[in-house]
Write a protein that holds these residues in place. Structure first.
Motif, PDB file in Angstrom:
ATOM      1  N   SER A 141       1.542   6.580  -6.836  1.00 41.92           N
ATOM      2  CA  SER A 141       0.370   7.343  -7.235  1.00 41.92           C
ATOM      3  C   SER A 141       0.595   8.838  -7.007  1.00 41.92           C
ATOM      4  CB  SER A 141      -0.845   6.865  -6.442  1.00 41.92           C
ATOM      5  OG  SER A 141      -1.959   7.666  -6.708  1.00 41.92           O
ATOM      6  N   THR A 142       1.175   9.186  -5.879  1.00 39.74           N
ATOM      7  CA  THR A 142       1.462  10.587  -5.584  1.00 39.74           C
ATOM      8  C   THR A 142       2.485  11.142  -6.562  1.00 39.74           C
ATOM      9  OG1 THR A 142       0.975  10.206  -3.256  1.00 39.74           O
ATOM     10  CG2 THR A 142       2.253  12.173  -3.788  1.00 39.74           C
ATOM     11  N   TYR A 143       3.502  10.371  -6.877  1.00 34.16           N
ATOM     12  CA  TYR A 143       4.516  10.804  -7.839  1.00 34.16           C
ATOM     13  C   TYR A 143       3.875  11.075  -9.198  1.00 34.16           C
ATOM     14  CZ  TYR A 143       8.383  10.573 -11.115  1.00 34.16           C
ATOM     15  OH  TYR A 143       9.261  10.840 -12.119  1.00 34.16           O
ATOM     16  N   MET A 144       3.025  10.159  -9.640  1.00 34.95           N
ATOM     17  CA  MET A 144       2.381  10.324 -10.949  1.00 34.95           C
ATOM     18  C   MET A 144       1.472  11.564 -10.944  1.00 34.95           C
ATOM     19  SD  MET A 144       3.354   7.759 -12.872  1.00 34.95           S
ATOM     20  CE  MET A 144       2.119   7.342 -14.048  1.00 34.95           C
ATOM     21  N   ARG A 145       0.763  11.783  -9.846  1.00 35.29           N
ATOM     22  CA  ARG A 145      -0.123  12.938  -9.756  1.00 35.29           C
ATOM     23  C   ARG A 145       0.687  14.236  -9.812  1.00 35.29           C
ATOM     24  NH1 ARG A 145      -4.028  12.533  -4.926  1.00 35.29           N
ATOM     25  NH2 ARG A 145      -2.190  11.331  -4.487  1.00 35.29           N
ATOM     26  N   PHE A 146       1.820  14.287  -9.100  1.00 35.58           N
ATOM     27  CA  PHE A 146       2.655  15.487  -9.125  1.00 35.58           C
ATOM     28  C   PHE A 146       3.254  15.726 -10.504  1.00 35.58           C
ATOM     29  CE2 PHE A 146       3.324  15.313  -4.317  1.00 35.58           C
ATOM     30  CZ  PHE A 146       2.399  16.314  -4.102  1.00 35.58           C
ATOM     31  N   LYS A 147       3.638  14.668 -11.187  1.00 35.14           N
ATOM     32  CA  LYS A 147       4.166  14.837 -12.541  1.00 35.14           C
ATOM     33  C   LYS A 147       3.088  15.385 -13.475  1.00 35.14           C
ATOM     34  CE  LYS A 147       7.881  13.907 -13.700  1.00 35.14           C
ATOM     35  NZ  LYS A 147       9.020  14.840 -13.755  1.00 35.14           N
ATOM     36  N   GLU A 148       1.849  14.917 -13.304  1.00 37.58           N
ATOM     37  CA  GLU A 148       0.748  15.421 -14.115  1.00 37.58           C
ATOM     38  C   GLU A 148       0.487  16.892 -13.824  1.00 37.58           C
ATOM     39  OE1 GLU A 148      -4.050  14.822 -14.393  1.00 37.58           O
ATOM     40  OE2 GLU A 148      -2.830  13.050 -13.989  1.00 37.58           O
ATOM     41  N   LEU A 149       0.519  17.272 -12.543  1.00 36.70           N
ATOM     42  CA  LEU A 149       0.331  18.683 -12.184  1.00 36.70           C
ATOM     43  C   LEU A 149       1.463  19.544 -12.731  1.00 36.70           C
ATOM     44  CD1 LEU A 149      -0.954  18.463  -8.511  1.00 36.70           C
ATOM     45  CD2 LEU A 149      -2.191  19.295 -10.515  1.00 36.70           C
ATOM     46  N   ALA A 163       0.833  -1.212   0.000  1.00 35.74           N
ATOM     47  CA  ALA A 163       0.000   0.000   0.000  1.00 35.74           C
ATOM     48  C   ALA A 163       0.865   1.259   0.000  1.00 35.74           C
ATOM     49  CB  ALA A 163      -0.931  -0.010   1.208  1.00 35.74           C
ATOM     50  N   PHE A 164       1.967   1.238   0.751  1.00 35.88           N
ATOM     51  CA  PHE A 164       2.863   2.389   0.788  1.00 35.88           C
ATOM     52  C   PHE A 164       3.495   2.641  -0.577  1.00 35.88           C
ATOM     53  CE2 PHE A 164       7.224   3.973   1.284  1.00 35.88           C
ATOM     54  CZ  PHE A 164       6.949   5.223   1.788  1.00 35.88           C
ATOM     55  N   VAL A 165       3.959   1.581  -1.221  1.00 41.89           N
ATOM     56  CA  VAL A 165       4.568   1.737  -2.547  1.00 41.89           C
ATOM     57  C   VAL A 165       3.532   2.257  -3.542  1.00 41.89           C
ATOM     58  CG1 VAL A 165       5.573   0.462  -4.481  1.00 41.89           C
ATOM     59  CG2 VAL A 165       6.393   0.054  -2.168  1.00 41.89           C
ATOM     60  N   PHE A 166       2.319   1.696  -3.503  1.00 39.60           N
ATOM     61  CA  PHE A 166       1.260   2.158  -4.397  1.00 39.60           C
ATOM     62  C   PHE A 166       0.955   3.637  -4.172  1.00 39.60           C
ATOM     63  CE2 PHE A 166      -3.236   3.069  -5.070  1.00 39.60           C
ATOM     64  CZ  PHE A 166      -3.339   2.815  -6.426  1.00 39.60           C
ATOM     65  N   THR A 167       0.832   4.024  -2.918  1.00 41.03           N
ATOM     66  CA  THR A 167       0.532   5.418  -2.594  1.00 41.03           C
ATOM     67  C   THR A 167       1.655   6.344  -3.043  1.00 41.03           C
ATOM     68  OG1 THR A 167      -0.763   4.695  -0.696  1.00 41.03           O
ATOM     69  CG2 THR A 167      -0.063   6.987  -0.712  1.00 41.03           C
ATOM     70  N   THR A 168       2.892   5.923  -2.821  1.00 46.63           N
ATOM     71  CA  THR A 168       4.031   6.736  -3.235  1.00 46.63           C
ATOM     72  C   THR A 168       4.062   6.907  -4.747  1.00 46.63           C
ATOM     73  OG1 THR A 168       5.286   5.945  -1.327  1.00 46.63           O
ATOM     74  CG2 THR A 168       6.546   6.931  -3.123  1.00 46.63           C
TER      75      THR A 168
END
Length: 113
Positions: free
Chosen positions: A83-91, A76-81
């Motif tokens: 996911s957050t990385y991908m979201r920041f790259k999109e932003l 879950a931690f790896v998935f969350t990390t």
């Protein structure tokens, strides 16, 4: 139920309330809320019946329920990390496109002379 179980269940419910209240925007996907509710149900069940996590762990080839919970939390931690990385790259990409659009709107034709 002993005091540690009550404390753990209370903290899990508090996490659920936080997840449901902090994600009230129209962009929120329903599966995030459903996943949060399923997590809360599983967590409360694991707190109330810790021996059952060992049974499930044995079915999956893990020796102890605590080890299984640790493995799940790592995933879950790896998935969350990620996911957050991908979201920041999109932003970051959106901000770059916005900056380009603003720069092009304010551009002037050079004076010829």
């Amino acid at each position: 139920m002993n005091w540690i179980q009550a404390l753990l269940i209370l903290s899990i419910v508090a996490l659920l309330v936080y997840l449901l209240r902090s994600r009230t925007s129209a962009r929120t996907k329903a599966w995030v809320k459903v996943g949060g509710v399923l997590f809360v149900i599983a967590a409360v069940y694991a707190v109330l019946r810790p021996d059952d996590t060992t049974v499930v762990a044995n079915w999956l080839g893990v020796d102890r329920g605590a080890d299984l919970i640790g493995y799940v939390l790592i995933i879950a931690f790896v998935f969350t990390t990620l996911s957050t990385y991908m979201r920041f790259k999109e932003l970051e990409l959106r901000y770059a496109r916005l900056a380009r659009a603003v720069a092009l709107q304010g551009a002037r034709v050079p004076d010829e002379g």
